[in-house]
Each structure stands twice: as structure tokens, then as C-alpha cells.
Design a protein around this motif. Structure first.
Motif, PDB file in Angstrom:
ATOM      1  N   ALA A   1      66.542  61.205 -15.665  1.00 16.36           N
ATOM      2  CA  ALA A   1      66.572  59.775 -15.947  1.00 16.36           C
ATOM      3  C   ALA A   1      68.036  59.380 -16.031  1.00 16.36           C
ATOM      4  O   ALA A   1      68.677  59.568 -17.070  1.00 16.36           O
ATOM      5  N   GLY A   2      68.577  58.857 -14.930  1.00 15.38           N
ATOM      6  CA  GLY A   2      70.012  58.627 -14.874  1.00 15.38           C
ATOM      7  C   GLY A   2      70.731  59.953 -15.004  1.00 15.38           C
ATOM      8  O   GLY A   2      70.379  60.936 -14.342  1.00 15.38           O
ATOM      9  N   PRO A   3      71.722  60.053 -15.893  1.00 16.56           N
ATOM     10  CA  PRO A   3      72.418  61.337 -16.061  1.00 16.56           C
ATOM     11  C   PRO A   3      71.670  62.316 -16.965  1.00 16.56           C
ATOM     12  O   PRO A   3      72.074  63.463 -17.094  1.00 16.56           O
ATOM     13  N   ARG A   4      70.580  61.862 -17.583  1.00 16.70           N
ATOM     14  CA  ARG A   4      69.842  62.706 -18.530  1.00 16.70           C
ATOM     15  C   ARG A   4      68.835  63.571 -17.796  1.00 16.70           C
ATOM     16  O   ARG A   4      68.102  63.091 -16.921  1.00 16.70           O
ATOM     17  N   VAL A   5      68.791  64.867 -18.108  1.00 13.54           N
ATOM     18  CA  VAL A   5      67.825  65.796 -17.527  1.00 13.54           C
ATOM     19  C   VAL A   5      66.621  65.858 -18.451  1.00 13.54           C
ATOM     20  O   VAL A   5      66.725  66.276 -19.606  1.00 13.54           O
ATOM     21  N   LEU A   6      65.474  65.405 -17.949  1.00 13.77           N
ATOM     22  CA  LEU A   6      64.245  65.429 -18.740  1.00 13.77           C
ATOM     23  C   LEU A   6      63.506  66.752 -18.597  1.00 13.77           C
ATOM     24  O   LEU A   6      62.853  67.199 -19.550  1.00 13.77           O
ATOM     25  N   ALA A   7      63.579  67.368 -17.409  1.00 11.35           N
ATOM     26  CA  ALA A   7      62.951  68.674 -17.168  1.00 11.35           C
ATOM     27  C   ALA A   7      63.857  69.441 -16.224  1.00 11.35           C
ATOM     28  O   ALA A   7      64.099  68.994 -15.102  1.00 11.35           O
ATOM     29  N   ALA A   8      64.374  70.583 -16.677  1.00  9.02           N
ATOM     30  CA  ALA A   8      65.321  71.367 -15.879  1.00  9.02           C
ATOM     31  C   ALA A   8      64.604  72.046 -14.722  1.00  9.02           C
ATOM     32  O   ALA A   8      63.371  72.110 -14.665  1.00  9.02           O
ATOM     33  N   TRP A   9      65.434  72.569 -13.766  1.00  4.11           N
ATOM     34  CA  TRP A   9      64.882  73.214 -12.566  1.00  4.11           C
ATOM     35  C   TRP A   9      63.890  74.302 -12.944  1.00  4.11           C
ATOM     36  O   TRP A   9      64.172  75.163 -13.766  1.00  4.11           O
ATOM     37  N   GLY A  10      62.720  74.232 -12.330  1.00  4.66           N
ATOM     38  CA  GLY A  10      61.680  75.226 -12.580  1.00  4.66           C
ATOM     39  C   GLY A  10      60.547  75.048 -11.597  1.00  4.66           C
ATOM     40  O   GLY A  10      60.527  74.105 -10.794  1.00  4.66           O
ATOM     41  N   PRO A  11      59.563  75.946 -11.612  1.00  4.44           N
ATOM     42  CA  PRO A  11      58.453  75.860 -10.652  1.00  4.44           C
ATOM     43  C   PRO A  11      57.543  74.668 -10.949  1.00  4.44           C
ATOM     44  O   PRO A  11      57.523  74.123 -12.053  1.00  4.44           O
ATOM     45  N   SER A  12      56.799  74.265  -9.926  1.00  6.21           N
ATOM     46  CA  SER A  12      55.835  73.171 -10.080  1.00  6.21           C
ATOM     47  C   SER A  12      54.633  73.675 -10.875  1.00  6.21           C
ATOM     48  O   SER A  12      54.191  74.829 -10.685  1.00  6.21           O
TER      49      SER A  12
ATOM     50  N   GLU B   1      69.013  50.805 -24.631  1.00 10.83           N
ATOM     51  CA  GLU B   1      70.003  51.088 -23.586  1.00 10.83           C
ATOM     52  C   GLU B   1      69.384  51.732 -22.350  1.00 10.83           C
ATOM     53  O   GLU B   1      70.028  51.822 -21.303  1.00 10.83           O
ATOM     54  N   ASP B   2      68.167  52.227 -22.456  1.00 10.27           N
ATOM     55  CA  ASP B   2      67.514  52.883 -21.321  1.00 10.27           C
ATOM     56  C   ASP B   2      66.872  51.894 -20.368  1.00 10.27           C
ATOM     57  O   ASP B   2      66.271  52.308 -19.357  1.00 10.27           O
ATOM     58  N   ASN B   3      66.953  50.610 -20.662  1.00  8.05           N
ATOM     59  CA  ASN B   3      66.351  49.612 -19.779  1.00  8.05           C
ATOM     60  C   ASN B   3      67.012  49.687 -18.395  1.00  8.05           C
ATOM     61  O   ASN B   3      68.230  49.732 -18.264  1.00  8.05           O
TER      62      ASN B   3
ATOM     63  N   VAL C   1      63.510  60.059 -11.726  1.00  7.14           N
ATOM     64  CA  VAL C   1      63.352  60.646 -10.395  1.00  7.14           C
ATOM     65  C   VAL C   1      63.006  62.125 -10.548  1.00  7.14           C
ATOM     66  O   VAL C   1      63.528  62.810 -11.441  1.00  7.14           O
ATOM     67  N   CYS C   2      62.150  62.600  -9.651  1.00  2.00           N
ATOM     68  CA  CYS C   2      61.842  64.039  -9.569  1.00  2.00           C
ATOM     69  C   CYS C   2      62.415  64.572  -8.266  1.00  2.00           C
ATOM     70  O   CYS C   2      62.212  63.982  -7.198  1.00  2.00           O
TER      71      CYS C   2
ATOM     72  N   ASP D   1      70.878  75.526   1.605  1.00  2.00           N
ATOM     73  CA  ASP D   1      71.921  74.555   1.316  1.00  2.00           C
ATOM     74  C   ASP D   1      71.485  73.139   1.691  1.00  2.00           C
ATOM     75  O   ASP D   1      72.292  72.220   1.723  1.00  2.00           O
ATOM     76  N   LYS D   2      70.215  72.963   1.961  1.00  2.00           N
ATOM     77  CA  LYS D   2      69.707  71.643   2.296  1.00  2.00           C
ATOM     78  C   LYS D   2      69.632  70.788   1.032  1.00  2.00           C
ATOM     79  O   LYS D   2      69.382  71.295  -0.069  1.00  2.00           O
ATOM     80  N   PRO D   3      69.861  69.482   1.140  1.00  2.00           N
ATOM     81  CA  PRO D   3      69.789  68.610  -0.029  1.00  2.00           C
ATOM     82  C   PRO D   3      68.363  68.544  -0.579  1.00  2.00           C
ATOM     83  O   PRO D   3      67.390  68.664   0.173  1.00  2.00           O
ATOM     84  N   PRO D   4      68.222  68.334  -1.877  1.00  2.00           N
ATOM     85  CA  PRO D   4      66.868  68.246  -2.463  1.00  2.00           C
ATOM     86  C   PRO D   4      66.107  67.041  -1.915  1.00  2.00           C
ATOM     87  O   PRO D   4      66.684  66.050  -1.470  1.00  2.00           O
ATOM     88  N   LYS D   5      64.787  67.127  -2.014  1.00  7.49           N
ATOM     89  CA  LYS D   5      63.939  65.991  -1.692  1.00  7.49           C
ATOM     90  C   LYS D   5      63.589  65.270  -2.988  1.00  7.49           C
ATOM     91  O   LYS D   5      63.361  65.910  -4.018  1.00  7.49           O
ATOM     92  N   LYS D   6      63.545  63.936  -2.920  1.00  8.07           N
ATOM     93  CA  LYS D   6      63.318  63.142  -4.113  1.00  8.07           C
ATOM     94  C   LYS D   6      61.991  62.401  -4.017  1.00  8.07           C
ATOM     95  O   LYS D   6      61.557  61.988  -2.934  1.00  8.07           O
ATOM     96  N   SER D   7      61.376  62.217  -5.186  1.00  4.20           N
ATOM     97  CA  SER D   7      60.179  61.399  -5.269  1.00  4.20           C
ATOM     98  C   SER D   7      60.568  59.926  -5.249  1.00  4.20           C
ATOM     99  O   SER D   7      61.748  59.571  -5.340  1.00  4.20           O
ATOM    100  N   ALA D   8      59.558  59.068  -5.156  1.00  2.00           N
ATOM    101  CA  ALA D   8      59.826  57.640  -5.328  1.00  2.00           C
ATOM    102  C   ALA D   8      60.247  57.406  -6.779  1.00  2.00           C
ATOM    103  O   ALA D   8      59.603  57.911  -7.710  1.00  2.00           O
ATOM    104  N   PRO D   9      61.334  56.656  -7.025  1.00  5.04           N
ATOM    105  CA  PRO D   9      61.803  56.482  -8.406  1.00  5.04           C
ATOM    106  C   PRO D   9      60.896  55.528  -9.196  1.00  5.04           C
ATOM    107  O   PRO D   9      60.256  54.642  -8.628  1.00  5.04           O
ATOM    108  N   VAL D  10      60.868  55.737 -10.506  1.00  5.77           N
ATOM    109  CA  VAL D  10      60.192  54.833 -11.431  1.00  5.77           C
ATOM    110  C   VAL D  10      61.272  54.173 -12.288  1.00  5.77           C
ATOM    111  O   VAL D  10      62.011  54.869 -12.993  1.00  5.77           O
ATOM    112  N   VAL D  11      61.397  52.833 -12.199  1.00  7.61           N
ATOM    113  CA  VAL D  11      62.412  52.104 -12.955  1.00  7.61           C
ATOM    114  C   VAL D  11      61.785  51.615 -14.257  1.00  7.61           C
ATOM    115  O   VAL D  11      60.760  50.910 -14.255  1.00  7.61           O
ATOM    116  N   LEU D  12      62.413  51.994 -15.377  1.00  9.85           N
ATOM    117  CA  LEU D  12      61.885  51.625 -16.686  1.00  9.85           C
ATOM    118  C   LEU D  12      62.335  50.220 -17.070  1.00  9.85           C
ATOM    119  O   LEU D  12      63.517  49.870 -16.936  1.00  9.85           O
ATOM    120  N   ASN D  13      61.358  49.428 -17.560  1.00 12.73           N
ATOM    121  CA  ASN D  13      61.637  48.110 -18.133  1.00 12.73           C
ATOM    122  C   ASN D  13      61.352  48.221 -19.635  1.00 12.73           C
ATOM    123  O   ASN D  13      60.217  48.017 -20.092  1.00 12.73           O
TER     124      ASN D  13
END
Length: 548
Positions: free
Chosen positions: A345-356, A367-369, A374-375, A383-395
Motif C-alpha cells: 500500500a504505497g511504500p508500506r508492505v502489507l504482505a512480504a514476498w511469499g507463495p500464493s 493520511e491513507d486516503n 497492489v499485489c 530478471d523479468k519485472p513483476p506482474k501487478k494486479s489491478a490496483p485498489v484505491v482507498l477512499n
């Protein structure tokens, strides 16, 4: 001449005549007879003896037939059906009681058969190979010469003068040759020569040419791949190249044992293929190259994995500040087990790298508004860039809030200046702020001219659909009254100062004019005094500067 010497002279003459009579020669023609095996040959036995009573003959173990001679002192015989490879022929004559014999060796020969050069394999540059030439049933072998040639260059010549064999012999001649690039396409031949000198019998038999096929393949091919870790159905390039080879190489590319379509570059030294793989797993890419009869190959592993887009789930995108937001991220079925997920969530890591799958809980603040959740999915070994999910924007919704920073509790104005009441509030949704004093409403941010009546306390209220917040603001207006008497005194003092300055300047100017007049008057008086002596001299009758 003395009579006693005559008998001696006659005796010497008789003796010399007898010796001359007894000196004769015997010969065989031809002196070195040769005949094809099973054939017929004529021989002449001759003598130089002139005695009509001389006798002679030819002796041989072969069947002979006496023929008519062309003159005295000659015997002609014909030998037929000769089946001895070497036979001795004797020719003798008796003349005046003296017998002389000469001999000759009759050699039987076989016409040469074609020489046979063994086939040549394809040779690598620098490789040595033994040339083998066979000449069958040669007789007599001592008269044979075998020559090995590469093009017009003689590689080796073999002779057999020391052989004492008369019967047919199978001859084998060998020579070691080392292949070079310049040998490509050269003819190698084997020539057999049977020369039965001094007779006029010659045979020449040359083998069918063998063509040298030379190749050069000094090192293994180079296998290059644009990717070694790739997704299913992702296209990647495979390149296989060689260098310093001769002649042109032949390529074969395969993936997981299946041939790959490819094209060869213009220089003929590189094969390129664009391929993909639908199945997951570890697969071998193999490049095989043939140059001549030499094969070299190179292989590499490619890791194929399923890399779908991660799916992000959040329990709400409109949380209230101070509440918890929870959710998770998962990969679709069939994905590679090596893939890892991370939720941020922005610069904050909610779940670190791990298996699905990955899950998270997060307490949000005001301030989180606007923060994007993003996942991401990655393959650690790639060395390929990660794939990203569709982002969820918090209101993130929040109650209205007024604080000292955005709404100062004490504000100073100056009468007559353009001013505005400073008071803002925060919250989500954005609150409306209205301030009141003595029943009059003021909208913060609107400009007006300050006057002393604005002094006092204002009640400001922030309102939104979620609630309200209030704050009092004290406004101070600074002002000053006008002192008319002081202004008059100041004006009179200024006017007095100006009048005094004018009088002083007039006095100064008059005195200056008087001094200038007196100075001019004094200058004229001095000029008149300089002229008087000159006038006196003129009256006495003498001009200035005259002589008596």
C-alpha cells in the motif's frame, strides 16, 4: 733377309693365322628377350666364325622350332606356348675346334591390370590418412614403378629393383597423407608403370581418381538464448553459431526433442529460431552441427513456467479512519509453484514476498486516503519485472477536524487593509466551514476591508455528512485617530523654514553682486595706471626704442 730366318718367319705367320681363325663371337638376339606369358618369341643365335664347317644350336627347356636362317653363322628358333616365368636360353657355336656359348634369360610378363586406389574417407584438416594402392598379379615385379599423385603433385614413387621374384606378385603401395584445406576437391591417383627395357614393351595403368573431401571443424558451436526462464507460450530467440569452419555447416535445432524451424544467416555460420513452449517444466534446447562427417553439439536448459496475473481482493475500498482493512492475493490455478506474491500500500508492505495465497490486515488512518493497494507476482530466478494486479484505491472517510495550524485561534488585522478570515478544516468528505459573529456569517477565504468593528470572537464550524467540529477565533483590528492641531503646527513650521531660507538667499545674492562690481572697478583703475608712463615719453619727442 738371311736364309736361316725364313723357316722361323713362316712358322710365326702360320701361328698368327691359326689364332685369327680361332677368334670368333657368339650372340643372341634379342639379348634380353621378353615374351607375354603363354606367347611365342623368335630368337637368333649368331656367330662371327667364317668357317663353313662351323656348327651351332640353341638349347632350351622350352618347346622350340628351328626356322630357316637368313645366312651362314645364324640359327633361328621359335619358342611357343611359353609358360615359364623365367627360362635360360643357351646359344653355342663350334669353330675350328673351339666352342663358345652365350646365355640369355627369357622373361615372361603379364600385361598390367588397372591399379586400384582404395576409397578415401572425408578427412578433417590436420588428420592423417594412409593412401593404399593395389596392383594385382604383376610380373616381373622388378620392372614395376608405382606413383601416387595429388593433382599434379607426386606424393610418393615406389620401385622394386631388388625383387628376385619372377612369378606374378600382388603389389601394395601405401603413403601417409595429412589433409589441408587446399586439398579440397583434389584428385588422388595411382599410376602403375611396367617398363621392360631394353625391349620396347611398356605398360601404363592408372587407377580411377579418388576425390579428397576435406573439412575443418575446430571447436564446439556456441548456443545463445534470449531467455532461460520464460512463461508458457512466450516467444524467445535461440541462436547457434560456429566459426572458422570448412565447408559450410549443417544445423539442427530442437526443443524437448522436437525439431525447430530456423533460418541460416547470410554468412552461413549461424542458425536462428524463434520458439515458444506451451507446457511447464525444464526442457533441453539442443544445437547439432555437422561439418563434413564431424558432428558437434551444444545444449542448454530452459525453464518454462505459468505466470498469470495475480488477483487482489480487499474487503472495502471506502473504510472509515481507524478501522481495519483486510484482504488477500491469489494466483489462478495451474500457476508455477515457484512464483511469489507481495501486497503493498504505497511504500508500506502489507504482505512480504511469499507463495500464493497471501493475506493482510491493515488499520487505516486519515493520511491513507488515496493510497493504492497492489499485489505483485514475481519469479525469483528471473530478471523479468513483476506482474501487478489491478490496483485498489482507498477512499478513507474521516470526521471534520479543525486545528490551530489550519485555523489560527488569534488573528491580527489592520483597519483599512484587505483581509480574509483564515480557517480551514480537513476531513473526508471535504467539510464546509462557516464562521459567525454577532449573528453575521463570514465565509473563510472571502476578502473584505478590515475596520474596527470586526474586532471580536468568531465561532467557526466545519460541517460534513459525517459530523461537525467547532472552534473560536479572536480577531484584533489595529487603527489610529487623526490629530488636526498637530498637522497645523507642522505646516506652519515648514512654511516658516521656507521663508527664512528665501530671505537668507536674497541677502547672499546682493552681497555677491556688490563684490563683483567693486572687483571690476579696481581692475579698470589698474589698467589706467599702466597707460600713463607711455603717454609721457611721447610728449618729450622720443619714440620708444630710438637712438640719439
Amino acid at each position: 733377309m738371311r736364309p736361316s730366318a725364313l723357316p722361323l718367319l713362316l712358322c710365326a705367320v702360320n701361328m698368327l693365322a691359326g689364332q685369327l681363325h680361332a677368334s670368333f663371337e657368339v650372340s643372341i638376339e634379342p639379348p634380353a628377350p621378353v615374351v607375354e606369358y603363354g606367347g611365342t618369341v623368335r630368337l637368333k643365335c649368331r656367330t662371327t666364325c667364317q668357317d663353313p664347317s662351323t656348327t651351332g644350336n640353341v638349347e632350351t627347356s622350352l618347346y622350340k622350332q628351328l626356322l630357316n636362317a637368313s645366312g651362314p653363322g645364324e640359327k633361328v628358333v621359335e619358342l611357343s606356348n611359353i609358360t615359364e616365368w623365367s627360362s635360360n636360353i643357351l646359344c653355342y657355336y663350334s669353330c675350328k675346334g673351339t666352342r663358345k656359348t652365350v646365355s640369355a634369360t627369357l622373361i615372361a610378363y603379364r600385361p598390367l591390370e588397372q591399379a586400384v586406389l582404395e576409397p578415401l574417407p572425408q578427412l578433417a584438416v590436420g588428420e592423417s590418412h594412409e593412401l593404399v594402392c593395389r596392383v594385382p598379379r604383376v610380373a616381373p615385379v622388378r620392372n614395376l614403378t608405382v606413383i601416387l599423385r595429388r593433382g599434379a603433385t607426386t606424393l610418393h614413387a615406389a620401385t622394386f629393383e631388388d625383387s628376385d621374384e619372377n612369378e606374378p606378385q600382388d603389389v601394395v603401395v601405401t603413403h601417409l597423407v595429412t589433409a589441408e584445406r587446399g586439398d579440397q576437391g583434389q584428385n588422388v591417383t595411382c599410376q602403375a608403370l611396367l617398363d621392360l627395357q631394353p625391349s620396347n614393351v611398356h605398360f601404363n595403368a592408372t587407377s580411377s581418381p579418388q576425390v579428397l573431401d576435406v573439412y575443418d571443424f575446430p571447436e564446439d558451436p556456441q548456443l545463445e538464448m534470449s531467455e532461460t526462464n520464460l512463461e508458457t507460450d512466450q516467444k524467445f530467440n535461440v541462436s547457434c553459431s560456429v566459426r572458422d569452419v570448412f565447408p559450410a555447416p549443417r544445423f539442427n535445432l530442437s526443443l524437448a526433442g522436437h525439431p525447430l524451424p530456423f533460418h541460416v544467416t547470410e554468412d552461413g555460420l549461424r542458425a536462428v529460431a524463434e520458439v515458444s513452449q506451451a507446457q511447464q517444466g525444464q526442457f533441453k534446447v539442443v544445437c547439432s552441427v555437422w561439418v563434413g562427417r564431424k558432428e558437434r553439439w551444444q545444449q542448454a536448459s530452459v525453464h518454462v513456467y505459468s505466470f498469470p496475473q495475480p488477483q487482489l481482493n480487499v474487503n472495502t475500498s471506502v473504510p472509515r479512519e481507524g478501522t481495519e482493512v483486510s484482504g488477500g492475493c491469489v494466483l489462478p490455478p495451474g500457476h508455477s509453484s515457484e512464483l511469489q506474491l507481495q501486497v503493498t500500500a504505497g511504500p508500506r508492505v502489507l504482505a512480504a514476498w511469499g507463495p500464493s495465497p497471501q493475506s493482510f490486515i491493515w488499520r487505516v488512518s486519515e493520511e491513507d486516503n488515496g493510497t493504492e493497494v497492489v499485489c505483485e507476482a514475481r519469479m525469483p530466478a528471473s530478471d523479468k519485472p513483476p506482474k501487478k494486479s489491478a490496483p485498489v484505491v482507498l477512499n478513507v472517510t474521516a470526521l471534520p477536524k479543525i486545528d490551530d495550524r489550519s485555523c489560527p485561534p488569534s488573528q491580527n488585522w489592520t483597519e483599512g487593509e484587505k483581509v480574509t478570515l483564515r480557517c480551514q478544516a480537513r476531513g473526508n468528505p471535504w467539510p464546509e466551514v462557516v464562521c459567525e459573529k454577532d449573528g453575521t456569517s463570514f465565509i473563510p477565504g472571502q476578502w473584505h476591508t478590515a475596520n474596527r468593528t470586526h474586532t471580536g470572537t468568531y465561532r467557526c464550524q466545519a460541517r460534513s455528512t459525517l459530523g461537525t467540529d467547532e472552534r473560536d477565533i479572536t480577531v484584533w483590528v489595529q487603527y489610529h485617530d487623526v490629530n488636526v492641531g498637530l498637522i497645523v503646527v507642522v505646516v506652519l513650521m515648514v512654511l516658516g523654514a521656507l521663508a527664512s531660507a528665501g530671505i537668507a538667499y536674497g541677502i547672499y545674492h546682493r552681497k555677491k553682486k556688490v563684490r563683483e562690481y567693486q572687483l571690476q572697478k579696481e581692475q579698470r583703475r589698474m589698467e589706467m595706471q599702466k597707460l600713463r608712463p607711455e603717454e609721457t615719453v611721447g610728449v618729450n619727442g622720443s619714440a620708444p626704442g630710438s637712438q640719439p
